[in-house]
Each structure stands twice: as structure tokens, then as C-alpha cells.
Design a protein around this motif. Sequence first.
Motif, mmCIF file in Angstrom:
data_model
loop_
_atom_site.group_PDB
_atom_site.id
_atom_site.type_symbol
_atom_site.label_atom_id
_atom_site.label_comp_id
_atom_site.label_asym_id
_atom_site.label_seq_id
_atom_site.Cartn_x
_atom_site.Cartn_y
_atom_site.Cartn_z
ATOM 1 N N VAL A 86 -6.805 14.121 -1.595
ATOM 2 C CA VAL A 86 -8.208 13.655 -1.620
ATOM 3 C C VAL A 86 -8.986 14.413 -0.538
ATOM 4 N N PHE A 87 -10.216 14.815 -0.894
ATOM 5 C CA PHE A 87 -11.090 15.492 0.066
ATOM 6 C C PHE A 87 -12.346 14.648 0.266
ATOM 7 N N VAL A 88 -12.646 14.299 1.522
ATOM 8 C CA VAL A 88 -13.831 13.503 1.850
ATOM 9 C C VAL A 88 -14.644 14.292 2.872
ATOM 10 N N ASP A 89 -15.886 14.628 2.512
ATOM 11 C CA ASP A 89 -16.728 15.483 3.355
ATOM 12 C C ASP A 89 -17.456 14.653 4.423
ATOM 13 N N GLU A 90 -18.207 15.335 5.281
ATOM 14 C CA GLU A 90 -18.849 14.687 6.413
ATOM 15 C C GLU A 90 -19.955 13.723 5.983
ATOM 16 N N GLY A 91 -20.163 12.712 6.830
ATOM 17 C CA GLY A 91 -21.244 11.759 6.610
ATOM 18 C C GLY A 91 -20.984 10.733 5.520
ATOM 19 N N VAL A 92 -19.792 10.739 4.995
ATOM 20 C CA VAL A 92 -19.460 9.802 3.904
ATOM 21 C C VAL A 92 -19.137 8.427 4.483
ATOM 22 N N THR A 93 -19.579 7.363 3.769
ATOM 23 C CA THR A 93 -19.241 5.988 4.135
ATOM 24 C C THR A 93 -18.233 5.455 3.121
ATOM 25 N N LEU A 94 -17.089 4.976 3.619
ATOM 26 C CA LEU A 94 -16.053 4.384 2.776
ATOM 27 C C LEU A 94 -15.838 2.939 3.215
ATOM 28 N N LYS A 95 -15.945 2.013 2.265
ATOM 29 C CA LYS A 95 -15.735 0.601 2.597
ATOM 30 C C LYS A 95 -14.977 -0.080 1.467
ATOM 31 N N ASN A 96 -13.826 -0.666 1.799
ATOM 32 C CA ASN A 96 -13.029 -1.408 0.818
ATOM 33 C C ASN A 96 -12.978 -0.674 -0.523
ATOM 34 N N TYR A 156 -5.263 4.180 4.519
ATOM 35 C CA TYR A 156 -3.909 4.531 4.082
ATOM 36 C C TYR A 156 -4.006 5.851 3.320
ATOM 37 N N SER A 157 -3.368 6.879 3.824
ATOM 38 C CA SER A 157 -3.492 8.217 3.254
ATOM 39 C C SER A 157 -2.143 8.739 2.781
ATOM 40 N N GLU A 158 -2.141 9.373 1.596
ATOM 41 C CA GLU A 158 -0.950 10.069 1.130
ATOM 42 C C GLU A 158 -1.053 11.543 1.503
ATOM 43 N N SER A 159 -0.124 12.335 1.058
ATOM 44 C CA SER A 159 -0.044 13.744 1.468
ATOM 45 C C SER A 159 -1.235 14.547 0.960
ATOM 46 N N GLY A 160 -1.619 15.549 1.755
ATOM 47 C CA GLY A 160 -2.661 16.476 1.331
ATOM 48 C C GLY A 160 -4.075 15.977 1.512
ATOM 49 N N TYR A 187 0.839 -1.199 0.000
ATOM 50 C CA TYR A 187 0.000 0.000 0.000
ATOM 51 C C TYR A 187 0.873 1.248 0.000
ATOM 52 N N LYS A 188 0.328 2.336 -0.530
ATOM 53 C CA LYS A 188 0.990 3.631 -0.433
ATOM 54 C C LYS A 188 0.348 4.439 0.698
ATOM 55 N N GLY A 189 1.113 5.299 1.338
ATOM 56 C CA GLY A 189 0.548 6.179 2.344
ATOM 57 C C GLY A 189 0.749 5.685 3.765
ATOM 58 N N TYR A 190 0.238 6.482 4.715
ATOM 59 C CA TYR A 190 0.372 6.184 6.136
ATOM 60 C C TYR A 190 -0.920 5.560 6.658
ATOM 61 N N ALA A 191 -0.790 4.530 7.488
ATOM 62 C CA ALA A 191 -1.956 3.793 7.978
ATOM 63 C C ALA A 191 -2.513 4.426 9.242
ATOM 64 N N LYS A 192 -3.846 4.426 9.335
ATOM 65 C CA LYS A 192 -4.513 4.935 10.533
ATOM 66 C C LYS A 192 -5.826 4.200 10.719
ATOM 67 N N GLU A 193 -6.067 3.700 11.916
ATOM 68 C CA GLU A 193 -7.316 3.007 12.194
ATOM 69 C C GLU A 193 -8.438 4.016 12.442
ATOM 70 N N ILE A 194 -9.556 3.833 11.757
ATOM 71 C CA ILE A 194 -10.726 4.691 11.915
ATOM 72 C C ILE A 194 -11.961 3.797 11.934
ATOM 73 N N LEU A 221 -9.715 14.444 5.467
ATOM 74 C CA LEU A 221 -10.737 13.454 5.797
ATOM 75 C C LEU A 221 -11.575 13.966 6.960
ATOM 76 N N ASN A 222 -12.840 14.263 6.696
ATOM 77 C CA ASN A 222 -13.707 14.780 7.746
ATOM 78 C C ASN A 222 -13.822 13.780 8.893
ATOM 79 N N LYS A 223 -13.910 14.314 10.134
ATOM 80 C CA LYS A 223 -13.975 13.443 11.310
ATOM 81 C C LYS A 223 -15.247 12.608 11.352
ATOM 82 N N LYS A 224 -16.278 13.054 10.665
ATOM 83 C CA LYS A 224 -17.551 12.333 10.682
ATOM 84 C C LYS A 224 -17.679 11.398 9.474
#
Length: 827
Positions: free
Chosen positions: A277-287, A254-258, A241-248, A261-264
Amino acid sequence: MKAIVLAGGFGTRIQPLTNAVPKPMLPILNRPMMEHIIIKLRDELGITEIGVLLYFKPEIIKNHFKDGKDLGVKITYFLPDDDYGTAGAVAFAKEFLDETFIIVSGDLVTNFDFKNIQNFHEKKNSKLTITLTSVENPLQFGVVIANEDHRIERFLEKPSWGEVFSDTINTGIYIIEPEVLDLIPYKHNFDFAKDLFPLMMKQDIPLWGCSESGYWRDVGNPESYREVYKDIFNGEITLPYKGYAKEIDNGIVYSESGVKLNKKVRVEGTVILGKNVFVDEGVTLKNCIIGDNSKIGKHSEIIDSVLWDDVKIGVKVKVNNSVICNDNIIKDESKIPFGVIMAEKCIVNKKVSFEKDIIMWPDKEIEASSVVSANIIWGNKYKSSIFEDGAVVGRTNIELSCEMTTKLAEAFGTILPQGCNIYVSRDYHKSTFMLKRAFVAGILSTGVNIVDPYNVPSNVMRQALSKNEDVIAGVHLRQSVFDPTQTEIIFFTNEGLVLDSKLAQSIERIFFRENFRKVKYDEIGSITEDKNLRELYIKAIEDSFDKTLFKNCEQKVAVDIMNGSTSDIYPRIINELGIDNIILNAHRREKGKSNDIVKTQENMQHIVRGLNLDCGFLIYPNGHKLQVIDNKGELIYDYKLLLIVLALLDKSTDRKLKVILPAWAPDFIEYDHIEVYREKLSNFKAEQLKEYDLIADTDGHFAFNEFGLNRDSIFTSFKILELLKKSGKKLSKLHKDLPDFCYKGENIPCPSSLKGKMMRKFLEDGKDKKISSVDGVKIWMNDEEWILMVPDQHNEYLNLYVQAEDEKSAGRIFYSYQDKIEKWISE
């Protein structure tokens, strides 16, 4: 050790994903597929010197990898000046390849142990090692059989289903010693599988097969590209994978620079986010994977999907199990829930809904609130090929739209010499009239001239084509006999034969790439009329028979024209030959209605019986198929008609005749004057077919060489009458005198993914019996009883043919193998 990465393919089968990028550059986890291969070569084998063979869109690959320094390797690029085949292209790197080297395609995903392959190569002291594996569908690969010592004994490149003899295939990963390159001619089209391997086997240079059982996928079509991601998320293969890993939440990102990611944001499974990448609030991301500079609006869902770079997703958009390519805009409240493939630069306006497995080609725009239920270019599902047996078939004004038909014509015209002449004919239906006009426009734009015979049956045009040296190809458009909503566009060579698979693939390659020849305004093709084809055809048939033979006999015949295009041809011929006749359904039927074949047969049986006629003929609408009713009013099944025609020929000649039939034709009768050959009836050249007096099958198709090499039911019907007259026999007598036997054909459902396995199982099951693999696998139970299995080319089933002494024996054979097949499928 050095490496060669093959990166020159066109990616035709995976269109439209490769519309803007070559296949090795398709992103896997936000890095090109080929980059994963280079990393694997570096890390597992310590290779730092890599040659990359380019051809299609080379600048895209060069601009990304440059000299390879960023990946810790040194890349040397090789760009052949023509398409020289796989081995011929490698010859361009001969000076670079001064030591043992490995060849890997840049468009595959694998976790094979490259070190294990290297060790196998060294242990065998091999000159060339081929990496083997077993796959569900071996059609697109070279099928291989190796002995217990791993030496390869048999090899068949890209077989049809009828030729498959194993599900073990050549993966295209080779380790080669440099002296092998001396066998490859420079600047000649030379392929590893078709040319080099047979040459080495002929020279008794061992080819060794190293079998690997890990993950290997040739990413050949959009579905296989999606499947790679499913396999990654299911843990079947691990890639970096590319980027830094973070459990949410319940997942890991896995996120690259810039990345913003909204907290919600809700996260499940594994999510990979590219740069900015910009991800706004209330978004669901799965696989899911989201590429650089993409934006996801509020309360949207991205599930089991891949978004490439610069994708803009609006508010409350749902994307599921889909691939969205670069620079696409999907506006608010749109639903893409069932596996869409969307090529680049499309605009989907608000509240659009997609149905299952839609493919959307580049630069399309969908109006707001639309429901997209069909591909926006071609087909109701993805097809790896638009041609089937030399024809393109689709629903009129849906798959076969005017736009599609024009592009198809442009692709066909592009492979033809500029300034040449071709026939373009049609039947009388409005649908073919419309599509023919679209086709004509496309042909003319490529600088090819059209000779227009208007509405004639296809056999009339084909007869003229084989005689006219000034016309080099032909195209016929007709409404389907069985489904009036469909149109068939059939392509013919200058010999009047249907287009072979190689030419069809050339047309498809140009079609998908849209690499059409565009001529200057003063070079556009012209149209000339030729309304004499019908008259020439009628005269050719009349001249083929002795009119006095018919006039002096008392044959009475009924003929059903089935409202076909032969309606103004057949009555003229039969009357001119002086045969007493009743013609049925000779009028044209403009309204779209399919023929009820069973009812037509039953009506003819009643007529022949009631009027005490000598026989009845059913001439199918385009004159390509014939069915016969005997003088007792009994329908002669197609395969029995074949046997009757052979019997009549055998009794009417003193010279030796040669007949070619398909592998599944009955074979228990010996003839005094006929030598029967059984072959795979496809891709034959005219010179080969001219050796035979008759080319026929078990489906009512006959081509008599004395008249032409093309199926022709009109000529065949008169030939049968001539043979009956000469023999003095009644059809019912010939019908009754056929030896007692049972011949049946059935099909059994079988996923395409298991067809290769079925072929292998059949071969293994018949190893102690007489067996043939001319087309499919035929196993003899005894001297006259056999079963033949041929996987269907286009549908998910197996064709089974059985010949036996009676119904009981045929049933026993058939059901025993049906049980075996069901067991093999479930294993």
C-alpha cells in the motif's frame, strides 16, 4: 471433532459486493470472512480437519485456501453437482463425517464461545444442537421457541413479519452426531430447517437449543457488511489483525510487507494496511482498511471506510463510511462522503460528488463534475428485494429505466421454458409504452414468444391467461394510480395469479447474477398480436348475467371510470346488459396527473343524491378495485362493502358458500349459508383458491370464483347489482342494517429492527387470552372485541386493526396497545 464450513451461497442479497467473489470471500480486516471462521474453529475447538462445501464460484475459494496447510489445518472440498439444499449438501460429505462435527456458515462474523456450545451438546447427550441468539430483525432466519429445559418446541424458517412469533433465531451453527446423516436422503433437495428438523421432531428426536448472547452477524447485505466494521472499530468484537502494529499520531497502524506510508500522514483510531500500500503526504486515515496494492493520493481522507485491493485514490479525494471494491479508480477532488457501495472496475472522474447511500454496480464510469444522486442500476436506496407482492415498482426512467426493464425481462424469460408463450400487456400511457418495448426486447432474447394484446386492463389479460392453456405467464405494465411518476410491472402465473415469493426470488437471483439465457439468432422469440382479449372478456361478463333480470328492473347507476383502461369496456357491457347509467371520466388522460380519490368520491356522492340514483360505482383505472356509493349518497367504506356483499350472498343462496378473507377482516357476524375462512392471503395456488366461492379483503378487492380467481371490479359491480335485484333491497337499507360496531386500522412507526421484538411482546401479552397467529398476532379482549398487529412487510411501521363494540371501546383498546408498543420500543 470435525467441522463443515458452508461456502456455497450465491450472495444475492449482498450484491453488488459479490459480483466477482462468493460471499465467504468478502474481506474482513484484509482476510476473507471464512478465514476468520477457520481460525476460530482451529483455536477454540482444536479442529484440524475441515470440510468445505462449495457451489458458487468454487475455484476462488480453492485458489485461496488450497489444502489449508498455511492455516495449520487440512481442508477437504466437496462440490455437489446440483443445489441440494443445506442438509442435502452436507450429505455429500457423509464419508468424511465419521465423528461428531460442527457446521458453521462461512459468511458470518461471531465471537460465540464454540467450546461452550460443545459442552452444552455433550451435557445434553444431544444428537443435534442448534445455536440460538436474539436479533433485532429475524425475517431472514429461522425463528425458534425452546422450553425452560432448552428443548426446541417450535420452529419457523424465514417467516414473513405476520408470522414472526419470537426474536430468538437459529444462527445456522449446529453440532451434530454422524448418525443424524442417515435421515438425509442422498442427492435430494433437503434443508435443515424445512425438512430435517421437522422430521426429527416428528420422530420425537430431541432438538436442543444452546442460547448464546455474544456477537453474531449474518453478513447478508451491503449495510450489514459496513456495520461489521463499525462494530470492530467500536470494540464490540475483536478479530485478529494482520501485519505489524505501530502507533502514529492518535492511532495505531497495522502494516503488512511493502507498505510505504508518508511521514506526513495523520492517523486516528485503527488503520489496517495490506501489502504494497502507498499513502502519500497530507493524507488523513481514520478507522479504515486499505487492501493490497492500493494507492492514496496527496491530501485525501479515508474515514470509516473499507478499500479492497488495487484501488487508486487521487488527490484531495474524500471517502467516508463507504466500501470501495477491487480495481476502482477515483480521481482528484471527488467526494464520497455518505456511505457509497462501489463494485469493482469503476472509474470516477475528477470532481464527482456522491449523495447518501449510493450503490454503484461494476464497470461503470462517472463523468467529471457529475453529482450522483441515484443508484447506478436500481433503487434510491438498497433493497434486499426488488419485488413487492409480485410486482416491481419504480420511478419511470429513473429506477425503472429501459436498461433495468430489459434486464428484468431477461431474468424472467430465463426461468421460463424456451419457446413458450406469454402475454405482455399495458395501459395507454406513454411511459408504459416505452418500458414495454424494453421489456419485450429482453423477453425475446431468451427465446420466449410474446402474445401482445396491446393496451388492456390487467384483469382482461388475467382472465384470458387463466383460460388459454397455450400461454403460460403474463406481465402487465401500468402507471401508478396514486403517483404518475411511477410505473408498476406486475407478473402473473399461468393461473392468472400474482407471482409468489419463491418465483420472485428465483428471478432476482438471475437478475443480480446476470446469468441470463442467451439463445442463438434463429431461436429468438417471436411476437404475435391478439386483439380479441377485450371482446372475449366483454362476452364472458355479459354471459355471466341474465340480461332480462336487468332490463326488467329500474336500476339507475352512475359509474366513474377514473380515466382508466376500462373506458372502452365498461360502457359497452353496462349498455348491453340494459342498465340505465351515467358514465363519468371515460376519456383517456395522457398527461401525468394522479387521481384525487377524495374529490372523485365527493363528486359521485353529489351526483347520486342529486339525481336520486340507486348507487354509484368508482372503477379504479385498471379494474382491480371498486368503491360504492349507496342510494342516499353515502360512501360505503371498503370493509363495510365487504359485509354488505356477504349479507347479499347469504340471503341469495340455499347452498353452503365458502369465503376466504384476511385475518384482519371483521368477524362478529354469523351467516346462515356462508362458511368464512381467515388466512394469510399470499402464495396460494389456483387449486386451493378454487375451493372458495369468494376471495375478498377489506380494501375493495373481490374475486368471484364463478368468473375467475382474480380481483375484478367490473364483474363485482354487476354482481352487486344482480344481488340487489334478487334481494329487493336498497343499498342504503343494507348499509344502515349493519350491526353497530367499530372497526379501524392504523399504523404505528416501528423500526424494522424491532418488529421481531414486537411480535414476541404481543404473544407474551396475550398469553392469558384467546390468541391467533394466522397472520400477525390477534388478541381477543372478549368474544367480539380484538386487536391484531401485523408488521408491515415493506415499511417501518406496524399495522394495527381493532374490532370493538363502539368507538369508545375501540379507542381504549387501540391506545392501550399504542402505549405498550411505545414502551416496548423504548426498552
